[in-house]
Scaffold this active site. Structure first.
Site, mmCIF file in Angstrom:
data_model
loop_
_atom_site.group_PDB
_atom_site.id
_atom_site.type_symbol
_atom_site.label_atom_id
_atom_site.label_comp_id
_atom_site.label_asym_id
_atom_site.label_seq_id
_atom_site.Cartn_x
_atom_site.Cartn_y
_atom_site.Cartn_z
ATOM 1 N N GLU A 73 2.128 1.805 -3.378
ATOM 2 C CA GLU A 73 1.064 2.369 -4.230
ATOM 3 C C GLU A 73 1.053 3.906 -4.110
ATOM 4 O O GLU A 73 0.948 4.619 -5.099
ATOM 5 C CB GLU A 73 -0.281 1.764 -3.812
ATOM 6 C CG GLU A 73 -1.487 2.331 -4.533
ATOM 7 C CD GLU A 73 -2.580 2.753 -3.574
ATOM 8 O OE1 GLU A 73 -2.860 3.960 -3.494
ATOM 9 O OE2 GLU A 73 -3.149 1.870 -2.888
ATOM 10 N N HIS A 74 1.186 4.395 -2.870
ATOM 11 C CA HIS A 74 1.242 5.852 -2.681
ATOM 12 C C HIS A 74 2.486 6.453 -3.329
ATOM 13 O O HIS A 74 2.438 7.508 -3.957
ATOM 14 C CB HIS A 74 1.266 6.187 -1.183
ATOM 15 C CG HIS A 74 -0.085 6.217 -0.551
ATOM 16 N ND1 HIS A 74 -0.567 7.326 0.088
ATOM 17 C CD2 HIS A 74 -1.060 5.277 -0.469
ATOM 18 C CE1 HIS A 74 -1.783 7.063 0.553
ATOM 19 N NE2 HIS A 74 -2.095 5.821 0.238
ATOM 20 N N GLU B 87 -3.775 7.652 7.166
ATOM 21 C CA GLU B 87 -4.868 7.014 6.435
ATOM 22 C C GLU B 87 -5.453 5.863 7.246
ATOM 23 O O GLU B 87 -6.664 5.711 7.370
ATOM 24 C CB GLU B 87 -4.379 6.505 5.067
ATOM 25 C CG GLU B 87 -5.499 5.859 4.254
ATOM 26 C CD GLU B 87 -5.045 5.335 2.897
ATOM 27 O OE1 GLU B 87 -3.862 5.533 2.540
ATOM 28 O OE2 GLU B 87 -5.875 4.726 2.193
ATOM 29 N N HIS C 113 0.819 -1.208 0.000
ATOM 30 C CA HIS C 113 0.000 0.000 0.000
ATOM 31 C C HIS C 113 0.861 1.270 0.000
ATOM 32 O O HIS C 113 0.575 2.234 -0.714
ATOM 33 C CB HIS C 113 -0.934 -0.039 1.218
ATOM 34 C CG HIS C 113 -1.764 1.191 1.393
ATOM 35 N ND1 HIS C 113 -1.798 1.898 2.555
ATOM 36 C CD2 HIS C 113 -2.578 1.842 0.532
ATOM 37 C CE1 HIS C 113 -2.604 2.939 2.414
ATOM 38 N NE2 HIS C 113 -3.090 2.930 1.199
#
Lengths: 470, 444
Positions: free
Chosen positions: B73-74, B150, B70
């Site tokens: 991905e950022h 997040e 994740h």
């Protein structure tokens, strides 16, 4: 002859080498910029895919029998029809005192049986034919939409007509929906963002119907009867406040017939409680709701402008640059990207019928909270004082213009747009003209409205969380 | 013009998939470097959605490195050697594209949706960041803080999400599906830039990716352009295939969680179930069963528990067969207020048993008809088509199987449904979890 001789003798072997080196360097430089330096514009210029003209033909039709007006966007790509409709001012804000939540309840119950069909039979008909039918009550208006395949359209229209004109509100269904709404009232408060949304509305709109809980008031919901629901439908769902948008495989001629078929038997008009303008005192206050959560959550608000104001586009663009464009907005770049303080920070124009606001929000762990707030205040000031740059304006316009066609991805979205065009009086030619409106915005317009609307002294914050000494 | 000819020539070596129009009428082909390209032509509006699906998600993370997929991905939005820092966002936005990405257990996907005239730019950008990511230490640290925030926002601020996370741990036990996609907070804080690059180098390669182009493009142009932009990317040899543990210990687990701020009881039951990758032969029977049992307000459970017995305010079933390892079958309910959780649990169990016993030929044919009636809607929105085709291909489903789903559903026999349902509840591990308000009452 002499010239040739002259050149030869004057440049000699070194001259040749010189030119070879120059040409080679130019070649290398060309190759370097061509293959190693990234130039988005060149990619676009050389692209085999060019811009295409896209017909966005919207026509206004008038139904032959009852003279009901509707907007139509004919698209025969697939055998699908989508109809969106809205009963203006029939939303939660106009629920009569003592019946707050009735619009919401009616929306939940309209597809629970009508005419000869009870709730289960009605839903069975919808599912068997893959007809999508839904109703919803917003703060201002009461809306609905129908999606059907061409094969099943006749039955779909009959079902919608029946839902609007002969809803049953069987006691059992009413009792079930009441229980669902009462538990929804409780579930709203299970997370801090839910609590904040309710308290924010109370703080900002104190005394105005916009301060209401969007689900309704517990005691009012308990006391709503099938009779009251029938009265609600009679008074609120009428031809007088109806707006219709149709998109898909329908001809102009057929559209008029359909509109008569579905909406023709609605009452010509009814009675709706008047909702006054919301008066908000933008005094720069800050309210903290205490609570211990992993993250504190904040909402903030300034005055905004209604959709049909002449300065709407300049403010829309200012907001886009400031906090409306996602990761590339000023707020996101400074609070998220540069400092890593929050996952999500944004602003938007809230366009309620009786209040136009510039709103925003973020959430962060308590130790980051004060810093994010400081950034918002300083960016807010900067925006008010200096406005935006020419480059920012150009980029924003480019985005808004180039992304415009994305909204035509689905038939259902198009039908919704047709409804909003009518609600906000944007004109039949709006889809063709919209990009012109954006292009026409000048830097001085954006900066003039920024000065007026980005005033940190007016900014109200409502926060929830463990904010210590704040 | 030269490029066109060259692409045409290369086109001869493509392996072109079935062109029979079914669900979407999509076509697929493979580039020489192993990248699969799926094209869904939809000429309704001059727009297109490009998606790149990497067949790697949080499931592929090394133990203790939760959240690295994740975080990567950022970071894919934080610069390459050619497109520095956050230029990616600026360029796509200025060109009117909407762009984002998401990470799941089995895959990670990136997308841009834009006017067709901007597609080549987006293709170049996606191809570039597949191989040339270049992240500064500072960007890395900031982005790690952002994903930490997040997780706090999306999971920890919401007690119902916290319950779901715990639920997954009970259901999946030692299987990597038990771990949250975001990673745990302490894992996120200990991730390093090396961890990110390690994951990137291991899994981000054309031969581990699927390009989906859905919108106003024809297959020939899509071929030409995918060769031009992605064709030159080098494949990675021997990409590690994550192996999944075999879950064959038959267990029934029950747990109850009381959380502050929770005001209403919820009950969720999940059972491990076959997936496309573990037992393709049973998935459509279970999909039909799921719809029959609890999808929508005419389903058996809704009729029994909400309409007739009135012990629940809502109930629903869902079946997830699109996973690289096992699938799962879930029933969730919101019991009415003040019903005893044990009593409701019995009612739920009883209602499921009755529903299975009442399966008939007619009921199943009726269910199948409902599932197939709206198929034409799938041709409408190119964004939905890209998502559906990509997510199914992302777990390894062939385009042929994606396109033929209606046929598979049509061919389900009611006896298959009975067998699949019985097997599901009798022979697989299930978890029943109850979420309740903490002692001391509710927060109103």
């Amino acid at each position: 002859m002499s010239r040739r001789g002259y050149r030869r003798s004057s440049s000699g072997i070194f001259g040749k080498i010189f030119w070879v080196v120059v040409l080679l360097s130019l070649g290398l430089y060309w190759g370097y910029t061509r293959y190693f330096v990234f130039d988005p514009q060149r990619i676009l210029d050389e692209s085999v895919l060019k811009e295409k003209s896209f017909e966005t033909n919207v026509v206004e039709i008038v139904s032959p029998k009852k003279g009901i007006k509707a907007y139509l966007f004919e698209d025969n790509t697939n055998p699908i029809v989508s109809i969106s409709f809205m009963f203006k001012d029939a939303g939660l804000a106009s629920d009569p005192d003592g019946e707050v939540g009735i619009a919401n309840m009616a929306a939940a119950l309209l597809s629970d049986g009508a005419g000869d069909l009870n709730a289960q039979q009605f839903k069975e008909e919808l599912e068997k034919r893959a007809v999508g039918l839904s109703f919803s009550a917003g703060m201002d208006d009461f809306g609905g939409s129908l999606l059907t395949t061409s094969d099943n359209q006749k039955e779909a229209y009959a079902l919608l007509k029946s839902a609007l004109t002969a809803p049953r509100f069987d006691a059992e269904d009413v009792a079930r929906v009441k229980k669902q709404l009462l538990i929804a009232l409780k579930q709203q408060k299970e997370h801090p963002a839910g609590v904040l949304a309710l308290d924010f509305a109370k703080e900002i709109y104190a005394g105005h119907p916009y301060s209401r809980n969007p689900v309704g008031i517990r005691n009012d919901i308990v006391n709503i009867t099938p009779e009251k629901l029938k009265t609600f439908v009679k008074n609120h769902l009428t031809r007088n406040n109806l707006i219709v948008g149709i998109a898909g495989a329908v001809s102009e001629e057929r559209a008029g017939v359909i509109v008569d078929e579905i909406f023709g038997e609605l009452p010509a008009n009814g009675r709706i409680t008047f909702v006054r303008e919301a008066k908000i005192d933008f005094d720069g206050r800050e309210k903290n709701i205490p609570g211990k959560f992993p993250q504190a959550v904040s909402s903030f608000v300034n005055p905004g402008l209604p959709r049909n104001d002449k300065d709407f586009y300049p403010l829309y663009i200012a907001n886009h640059i400031f906090g409306g464009s996602g990761l590339s907005s000023r707020l996101s770049l400074s609070a998220r990207e540069d400092e890593g303080l929050t996952y999500n920070i944004y602003t938007y124009l809230s366009l309620m019928t009786r209040a136009s606001l510039l709103k925003g929000g973020f959430s962060s762990t308590p130790e980051n909270f004060a810093r994010v707030q400081e950034i918002i205040r300083s960016e807010w000031n900067k925006m008010g004082q200096n406005g935006v740059t020419r480059k920012e304006l150009d980029e924003a316009k480019n985005y808004l213009i180039s992304s415009y066609n994305l909204r035509f991805a689905s038939i259902a979205d198009i039908a919704d747009i047709l409804v909003y065009m009518q609600k906000d009086n944007l004109g039949l030619d709006f889809l063709k003209k919209r990009n012109e409106y954006v292009k026409a915005v000048r830097l001085e317009d954006v900066n003039r409205v920024s000065k007026k609307f980005f005033n940190e002294k007016n900014l109200i914050f409502v926060n929830i969380g463990n904010l210590g000494e704040n | 013009m030269k490029i066109r000819f060259w692409a045409y020539f290369l086109g001869l070596v493509f392996c072109v998939g079935s062109a029979e129009a079914k669900l979407f009428g999509a076509e697929d082909f493979y580039l020489d470097n192993g990248m699969q390209v799926i094209v869904v032509s939809n000429h309704k509006a001059p727009i297109i959605r490009q998606m790149v699906w990497y067949k790697a998600g949080s499931t592929d993370e090394p133990l203790g490195k939760g959240g690295v997929a994740h975080l990567l991905e950022h970071l894919m939005f934080r610069g390459t050697k050619k497109v520095k820092d956050s230029e990616f966002n600026r360029i796509v936005t200025e060109n009117g594209a909407e762009s984002n990405a998401f990470t799941s257990l089995d895959y990670t996907a990136y997308y841009e949706v834009m006017d067709i005239s901007k597609l080549e730019l987006a293709m170049l950008l996606e191809a570039d960041r597949m191989r040339n990511l270049d992240i500064s230490r500072e960007s890395f640290e900031k982005e790690r803080d952002i994903v930490f925030q997040e997780r706090k926002q999306v999971v920890e601020n919401n007690p119902a999400s916290y319950f779901s996370e715990t639920f997954r741990r009970y259901l999946w036990q030692e299987h990597p599906y038990s771990r949250p996609v975001t990673g745990m907070p302490e894992e996120i804080q200990n991730l390093t830039l090396d961890d990110v690059y390690d994951f990137y180098r291991r899994y981000y390669a054309p031969n581990n990716a699927i390009l989906v182009l859905s919108g106003d493009i024809d297959v020939e142009t899509a071929k030409e352009l995918s060769v031009k932009y992605f064709g030159g990317l080098k494949p990675t040899k021997n990409i590690t295939k994550t192996s999944f543990p075999v879950l064959d210990k038959f267990s029934k687990t029950y747990f109850e969680m009381k959380l502050p701020r929770i005001n209403a009881v919820r009950m969720t039951q999940s059972c491990l179930a076959p997936s496309y990758n573990t037992d393709k032969s049973r998935i459509y029977a279970l999909a039909v069963f799921s719809r029959y049992l609890g999808e929508g307000e005419t389903s058996k459970l809704y009729k029994k528990l909400v309409v007739e017995r009135k012990s629940a305010l809502s109930v629903s079933a869902s079946y997830d067969f699109a996973s690289r390892s096992y699938g799962s079958f879930t029933v969730s309910a919101l019991p009415k207020e003040n019903i005893d959780a044990d009593e409701f649990q019995k009612e739920l169990k009883q209602a499921i048993a009755e529903a299975v016993a009442e399966i008939t030929l007619d009921e199943i044919e009726n269910t199948k008809q409902k599932m197939l009636a709206g198929q034409v809607y799938l041709l409408d929105n190119p964004n939905d088509a890209a998502y559906i085709a990509g997510s199914l291909a992302g777990i390894g489903m062939s385009l042929e199987d994606i396109e033929n789903q209606a046929d598979y559903i049509r061919s389900v026999n009611y006896k298959d449904v009975i067998a699949a349902a019985k097997d599901l509840f009798e022979n697989s591990s299930c978890v029943l979890g109850v979420l309740k308000p903490a002692e001391g009452g509710e927060n109103v």
